[in-house]
Design a protein around this motif. Sequence first.
Motif, mmCIF file in Angstrom:
data_model
loop_
_atom_site.group_PDB
_atom_site.id
_atom_site.type_symbol
_atom_site.label_atom_id
_atom_site.label_comp_id
_atom_site.label_asym_id
_atom_site.label_seq_id
_atom_site.Cartn_x
_atom_site.Cartn_y
_atom_site.Cartn_z
ATOM 1 N N ASN A 19 -3.920 -1.319 6.490
ATOM 2 C CA ASN A 19 -4.836 -0.411 6.381
ATOM 3 C C ASN A 19 -4.341 0.928 5.681
ATOM 4 N N GLU A 20 -3.332 1.276 5.764
ATOM 5 C CA GLU A 20 -2.896 2.536 5.470
ATOM 6 C C GLU A 20 -2.683 2.633 3.896
ATOM 7 N N LYS A 21 -3.108 3.630 3.254
ATOM 8 C CA LYS A 21 -2.946 4.160 1.861
ATOM 9 C C LYS A 21 -1.811 4.490 1.533
ATOM 10 N N PRO A 22 -1.466 4.452 0.466
ATOM 11 C CA PRO A 22 -1.703 3.956 -0.698
ATOM 12 C C PRO A 22 -1.481 2.261 -0.552
ATOM 13 N N THR A 23 -2.057 1.355 -1.312
ATOM 14 C CA THR A 23 -1.725 0.071 -0.878
ATOM 15 C C THR A 23 -1.119 -0.490 -2.260
ATOM 16 N N LEU A 24 -0.266 -1.603 -2.159
ATOM 17 C CA LEU A 24 0.125 -2.405 -3.402
ATOM 18 C C LEU A 24 -1.129 -2.549 -4.359
ATOM 19 N N GLU A 25 -2.181 -2.906 -3.967
ATOM 20 C CA GLU A 25 -3.465 -3.167 -4.741
ATOM 21 C C GLU A 25 -3.652 -1.966 -5.712
ATOM 22 N N GLU A 26 -3.838 -0.927 -5.025
ATOM 23 C CA GLU A 26 -3.877 0.523 -5.669
ATOM 24 C C GLU A 26 -2.826 0.622 -6.767
ATOM 25 N N LEU A 27 -1.561 0.473 -6.561
ATOM 26 C CA LEU A 27 -0.364 0.470 -7.399
ATOM 27 C C LEU A 27 -0.564 -0.202 -8.529
ATOM 28 N N TYR A 55 6.078 -6.475 -3.623
ATOM 29 C CA TYR A 55 6.655 -5.221 -3.617
ATOM 30 C C TYR A 55 7.681 -5.246 -2.708
ATOM 31 N N ASP A 56 9.303 -5.213 -3.209
ATOM 32 C CA ASP A 56 10.015 -5.128 -2.300
ATOM 33 C C ASP A 56 10.711 -3.510 -2.236
ATOM 34 N N TYR A 57 10.773 -3.108 -1.009
ATOM 35 C CA TYR A 57 11.035 -1.660 -0.923
ATOM 36 C C TYR A 57 12.317 -1.215 -1.794
ATOM 37 N N ILE A 82 7.926 3.175 2.540
ATOM 38 C CA ILE A 82 9.061 3.460 3.577
ATOM 39 C C ILE A 82 8.719 4.033 4.773
ATOM 40 N N LEU A 83 7.790 4.787 4.551
ATOM 41 C CA LEU A 83 7.496 5.496 5.954
ATOM 42 C C LEU A 83 6.692 4.334 6.837
ATOM 43 N N ARG A 84 5.955 3.525 6.055
ATOM 44 C CA ARG A 84 5.366 2.651 6.946
ATOM 45 C C ARG A 84 6.361 1.568 7.446
#
Length: 153
Positions: A123-131, A65-67, A146-148
């Motif tokens: 470790n922060e949510k949400p992850t690309l896996e969840e998307l 995932y490219d921001y 973007i916050l990360r």
Amino acid sequence: MKKGKSKQKKTQLMSLIFMMIFGNCNSQEINVEDIKGNWRPFSLQKEQTFRYIEIFIDDTTFNYYDYKIGILPKKKFGIKDNSLFLENFKTNQLQEMGTLTILSDSTLRIGEEDGGFILEKINEKPTLEELIKSQVKDDYFQERLILRKENKY
């Protein structure tokens, strides 16, 4: 004469213990389970420029995932002799990307120490896996990504 042999045995024992502790880091066989999860580039230098992406590695593919762009085409991968091979879209063949090295539970290096790059586990949510698994909406994921990115760099 006994003192010399005893000292030599102690030295050999210490060498063996040192090799067992530190030698395992380099000689461990890396497999898919070691690299599965959500990752991002890791840099100690804020000035270092690269596109911020997040990666989800599953059993068979690297998902990106490219921001600025969003989800990119996933690539098949393989591991052989601790080397990572990624699919080349032009040839549909796996191409060697470099040696995999587990630096810690949360960091992974692909390539050589001086020319490779380091990935850090997310470790922060949400992850690309969840998307990818439709467990979170794209706009919310991108907002958190973007916050990360801003907090990391």
